[in-house]
Scaffold this active site. Sequence first.
Site, PDB file in Angstrom:
ATOM      1  N   ARG A  98      26.871 -17.153   3.667  1.00 51.78           N
ATOM      2  CA  ARG A  98      26.027 -15.973   3.505  1.00 51.78           C
ATOM      3  C   ARG A  98      24.678 -16.298   2.862  1.00 51.78           C
ATOM      4  O   ARG A  98      23.627 -15.807   3.308  1.00 51.78           O
ATOM      5  CB  ARG A  98      26.753 -14.908   2.670  1.00 51.78           C
ATOM      6  CG  ARG A  98      26.018 -13.591   2.514  1.00 51.78           C
ATOM      7  CD  ARG A  98      25.959 -12.821   3.815  1.00 51.78           C
ATOM      8  NE  ARG A  98      24.778 -13.114   4.611  1.00 51.78           N
ATOM      9  CZ  ARG A  98      24.745 -13.052   5.933  1.00 51.78           C
ATOM     10  NH1 ARG A  98      25.826 -12.735   6.638  1.00 51.78           N
ATOM     11  NH2 ARG A  98      23.647 -13.328   6.582  1.00 51.78           N
ATOM     12  N   LYS A 135       2.081 -10.159  -2.245  1.00 50.44           N
ATOM     13  CA  LYS A 135       3.108  -9.124  -2.062  1.00 50.44           C
ATOM     14  C   LYS A 135       4.390  -9.766  -1.539  1.00 50.44           C
ATOM     15  O   LYS A 135       4.816  -9.557  -0.407  1.00 50.44           O
ATOM     16  CB  LYS A 135       2.597  -8.043  -1.122  1.00 50.44           C
ATOM     17  CG  LYS A 135       1.396  -7.290  -1.678  1.00 50.44           C
ATOM     18  CD  LYS A 135       0.836  -6.292  -0.680  1.00 50.44           C
ATOM     19  CE  LYS A 135      -0.405  -5.602  -1.242  1.00 50.44           C
ATOM     20  NZ  LYS A 135      -1.007  -4.667  -0.266  1.00 50.44           N
ATOM     21  N   LYS A 167     -10.831  -7.798  -8.034  1.00 49.85           N
ATOM     22  CA  LYS A 167     -10.408  -6.624  -7.270  1.00 49.85           C
ATOM     23  C   LYS A 167     -11.033  -5.347  -7.827  1.00 49.85           C
ATOM     24  O   LYS A 167     -11.743  -5.377  -8.828  1.00 49.85           O
ATOM     25  CB  LYS A 167      -8.864  -6.528  -7.305  1.00 49.85           C
ATOM     26  CG  LYS A 167      -8.144  -7.749  -6.740  1.00 49.85           C
ATOM     27  CD  LYS A 167      -8.317  -7.857  -5.239  1.00 49.85           C
ATOM     28  CE  LYS A 167      -7.589  -6.791  -4.461  1.00 49.85           C
ATOM     29  NZ  LYS A 167      -6.150  -6.969  -4.408  1.00 49.85           N
ATOM     30  N   GLU A 197     -13.947  -8.216  -4.183  1.00 51.02           N
ATOM     31  CA  GLU A 197     -13.590  -7.154  -3.251  1.00 51.02           C
ATOM     32  C   GLU A 197     -14.740  -6.156  -3.127  1.00 51.02           C
ATOM     33  O   GLU A 197     -15.394  -5.818  -4.112  1.00 51.02           O
ATOM     34  CB  GLU A 197     -12.337  -6.437  -3.740  1.00 51.02           C
ATOM     35  CG  GLU A 197     -11.881  -5.301  -2.844  1.00 51.02           C
ATOM     36  CD  GLU A 197     -10.621  -4.637  -3.383  1.00 51.02           C
ATOM     37  OE1 GLU A 197     -10.692  -3.440  -3.722  1.00 51.02           O
ATOM     38  OE2 GLU A 197      -9.575  -5.313  -3.484  1.00 51.02           O
ATOM     39  N   ASP A 218     -12.453  -4.562   2.080  1.00 47.48           N
ATOM     40  CA  ASP A 218     -11.196  -3.827   1.958  1.00 47.48           C
ATOM     41  C   ASP A 218     -11.238  -2.439   2.607  1.00 47.48           C
ATOM     42  O   ASP A 218     -12.114  -1.618   2.299  1.00 47.48           O
ATOM     43  CB  ASP A 218     -10.838  -3.681   0.472  1.00 47.48           C
ATOM     44  CG  ASP A 218      -9.460  -3.089   0.267  1.00 47.48           C
ATOM     45  OD1 ASP A 218      -8.493  -3.632   0.822  1.00 47.48           O
ATOM     46  OD2 ASP A 218      -9.359  -2.076  -0.445  1.00 47.48           O
TER      47      ASP A 218
END
Length: 282
Positions: A98, A135, A167, A197, A218
């Site tokens: 598994r 992410k 950012k 950004e 963005d």
Amino acid sequence: MSNDCKAITIICKALKEDVGAGDITTRGVVARSIVVQGKIIAKEAGVIAGLPVAEEVFRQVDKKIKFSSAVKDGTWVKKGEVIATLTGPAQGILTGERVALNFLQRLSGIATLTHSFVFRVSCLGSLARILDTRKTTPGLRELEKYAVRCGGGTNHRLGLYDAILIKDNHLAIAGGVQATVSRIKKEGWRRMKIEVEAKTLAQVKQAIALSVDRILLDNMNIKILREAVRLCQKAGIKTEASGGISLKNVARVAATGVDFISVGALTHSAKALDISLKVNAG
């Protein structure tokens, strides 16, 4: 994989989680003396990633298990194709099954989705590179970014420590593009390249004036994105498109001339590739 020690640590944690004090079902119904042969089979077409991980899973369970890859990571396989064979003690193979498949299915799913994005872009003749993001599944970043490479993608920064990416929240707190970029340039930061950004053309122009190395464009619509890319190309600054990128629109995004396209979905939304293990008594 770039760091085998980290991979082994991840594998051992996964086995501890699944096996715990022992596989009581297998111990109860399968004699130690039984040896079996097994085949790992792709039940759907896709790009394989994680075979060395699966091999290490079985090695950690029982060193007597012999694992042989039939293909290399990064290979496109057809439905029903055998991707690996193994021979050894039945108890060990069933205990490791598994965890080995979990890694294979997850990583192959990421590689397959990445391949789909890369294919859509390459069909245009575009040189835009598909990037991953941060992410990722906590604890699995090294492996998931490896899977992206297997699918033909390119890794963005590994973490917060290996690249400067300013950012929107940095800009909000530090006082905007000019103040933020000026401050980090003044600090030096080992002369690392700076990416910032931008959500508007005004921010793009500010970043260009500050001679940053790359601008992350963005969530721009195609018309604005195309103009942003034009401005950056004129200034000799690399561009990266991000936000809302999907298989449906990635070709249009690439057609703007952007250098990089970052896609969070590669690692946070990839569907596991269906892979199974079939065993026969040896």
